[in-house]
Enzyme design. Structure first.
Site, PDB file in Angstrom:
ATOM      1  N   HIS A  30      11.720  -7.311 -21.153  1.00 48.39           N
ATOM      2  CA  HIS A  30      11.974  -7.793 -19.793  1.00 48.39           C
ATOM      3  C   HIS A  30      11.732  -9.295 -19.699  1.00 48.39           C
ATOM      4  O   HIS A  30      12.540 -10.044 -19.130  1.00 48.39           O
ATOM      5  CB  HIS A  30      11.057  -7.048 -18.814  1.00 48.39           C
ATOM      6  CG  HIS A  30      11.313  -7.381 -17.382  1.00 48.39           C
ATOM      7  ND1 HIS A  30      10.333  -7.350 -16.418  1.00 48.39           N
ATOM      8  CD2 HIS A  30      12.445  -7.788 -16.744  1.00 48.39           C
ATOM      9  CE1 HIS A  30      10.839  -7.698 -15.254  1.00 48.39           C
ATOM     10  NE2 HIS A  30      12.115  -7.969 -15.418  1.00 48.39           N
ATOM     11  N   HIS A  51       8.744  -2.809 -23.908  1.00 56.31           N
ATOM     12  CA  HIS A  51       9.681  -2.927 -22.786  1.00 56.31           C
ATOM     13  C   HIS A  51       9.338  -4.137 -21.913  1.00 56.31           C
ATOM     14  O   HIS A  51      10.235  -4.825 -21.405  1.00 56.31           O
ATOM     15  CB  HIS A  51       9.656  -1.655 -21.942  1.00 56.31           C
ATOM     16  CG  HIS A  51      10.259  -0.476 -22.617  1.00 56.31           C
ATOM     17  ND1 HIS A  51      11.503  -0.507 -23.211  1.00 56.31           N
ATOM     18  CD2 HIS A  51       9.799   0.790 -22.792  1.00 56.31           C
ATOM     19  CE1 HIS A  51      11.779   0.677 -23.720  1.00 56.31           C
ATOM     20  NE2 HIS A  51      10.762   1.479 -23.498  1.00 56.31           N
ATOM     21  N   GLU A  66       5.410   0.818 -24.762  1.00 56.96           N
ATOM     22  CA  GLU A  66       5.689   0.424 -23.380  1.00 56.96           C
ATOM     23  C   GLU A  66       5.563  -1.089 -23.209  1.00 56.96           C
ATOM     24  O   GLU A  66       6.293  -1.695 -22.431  1.00 56.96           O
ATOM     25  CB  GLU A  66       4.750   1.156 -22.419  1.00 56.96           C
ATOM     26  CG  GLU A  66       4.891   2.679 -22.439  1.00 56.96           C
ATOM     27  CD  GLU A  66       6.324   3.150 -22.238  1.00 56.96           C
ATOM     28  OE1 GLU A  66       7.094   2.471 -21.531  1.00 56.96           O
ATOM     29  OE2 GLU A  66       6.684   4.209 -22.796  1.00 56.96           O
TER      30      GLU A  66
END
Length: 237
Positions: free
Chosen positions: A114, A110, A107
């Site tokens: 970003h 991600h 996670e």
């Protein structure tokens, strides 16, 4: 003539595509759960919890504005780019297993995507409203088209096009997930959060998790293929 009867069946034979998709999805779901629970029993040598590992991974990438929080559920982990929150589930947040650390790091992958403006992630984010609308509107339009004009009607075709947007979202999701996992494994090794002996266990967990996205995309593609076959079959009638 009904599409199924042309082939001598009382039931539409294209349902086999839906069945294949469902079986693939079920297998992937069972695989990720069994793999995660297997390695959830293996405690990491650093004794870092998923939340602690996530904080260290983010900091190692120069990210300090992402908030890590606990969410209910089992494997409901996700990163929300809208408010920059890393949401870790019951089985990950406070667990010091190699499985929990791997999922938490994924996670974080991600969040790093970003921050760096990773193109496939930006594309997926742009597709979210289109995919959501397509998922919500596709089936009502398809059903209306079948009822009032047949499977080859314009309304039904519009519904299929909208469903295609949701399928495209599933396909674009694949490189995003694969890249997040590769980032996670690399950072876990570079930072020493997991040892060289532990990394293979985490890789197995992340590969099993990736399989669920592949299964989801495959099921969606098979469903789209079924709709196209039905629409084209009706047109030939």
């Amino acid at each position: 003539m009904p599409f199924g009867y042309r082939y001598g069946y009382s039931i539409d034979p294209t349902y086999v595509l839906v069945l294949i998709g469902a079986l693939i999805s079920m297998f992937a779901s069972m695989r990720v759960k069994s793999t995660f629970h297997k390695y959830a029993k293996v405690r990491s040598s650093t004794n870092m919890t998923g939340a602690q590992a996530a904080q260290r991974v983010l900091n190692s990438a120069g990210i300090y504005d992402v908030r890590i929080q606990h969410v209910a559920g089992d494997l409901t982990d996700h990163y929300d780019p809208r408010n920059k929150t890393l949401n870790l589930s019951d089985s990950v947040y406070g667990s010091a297993s190699v499985a929990a650390v791997g999922v938490a790091a994924h996670e974080c992958g991600h969040a790093i995507q970003h921050q760096q403006g990773y193109a496939p992630l930006q594309m997926r984010s742009a597709l979210v409203p289109v995919a959501n609308f397509g998922s919500a509107a596709a089936w009502p339009l398809i059903l209306l088209g079948i009822v009032f004009g047949g499977a080859g009607s314009l309304i039904c075709k519009i519904g299929i096009i909208l469903f295609s947007a949701a399928v495209l979202f599933q396909i674009v999701t694949l490189p995003v997930e694969f890249n997040a996992s590769s980032r996670a494994v690399r950072i876990l090794g570079d930072t020493g959060i997991l040892s060289g002996q532990e990394l293979p266990y985490t890789k197995k967990v992340l590969k099993a998790a990736a399989l669920t996205y592949v299964a989801g995309a495959a099921a969606a593609i098979l469903q789209l293929l079924r709709l196209v076959l039905i629409a084209n079959g009706r047109n030939r009638d």
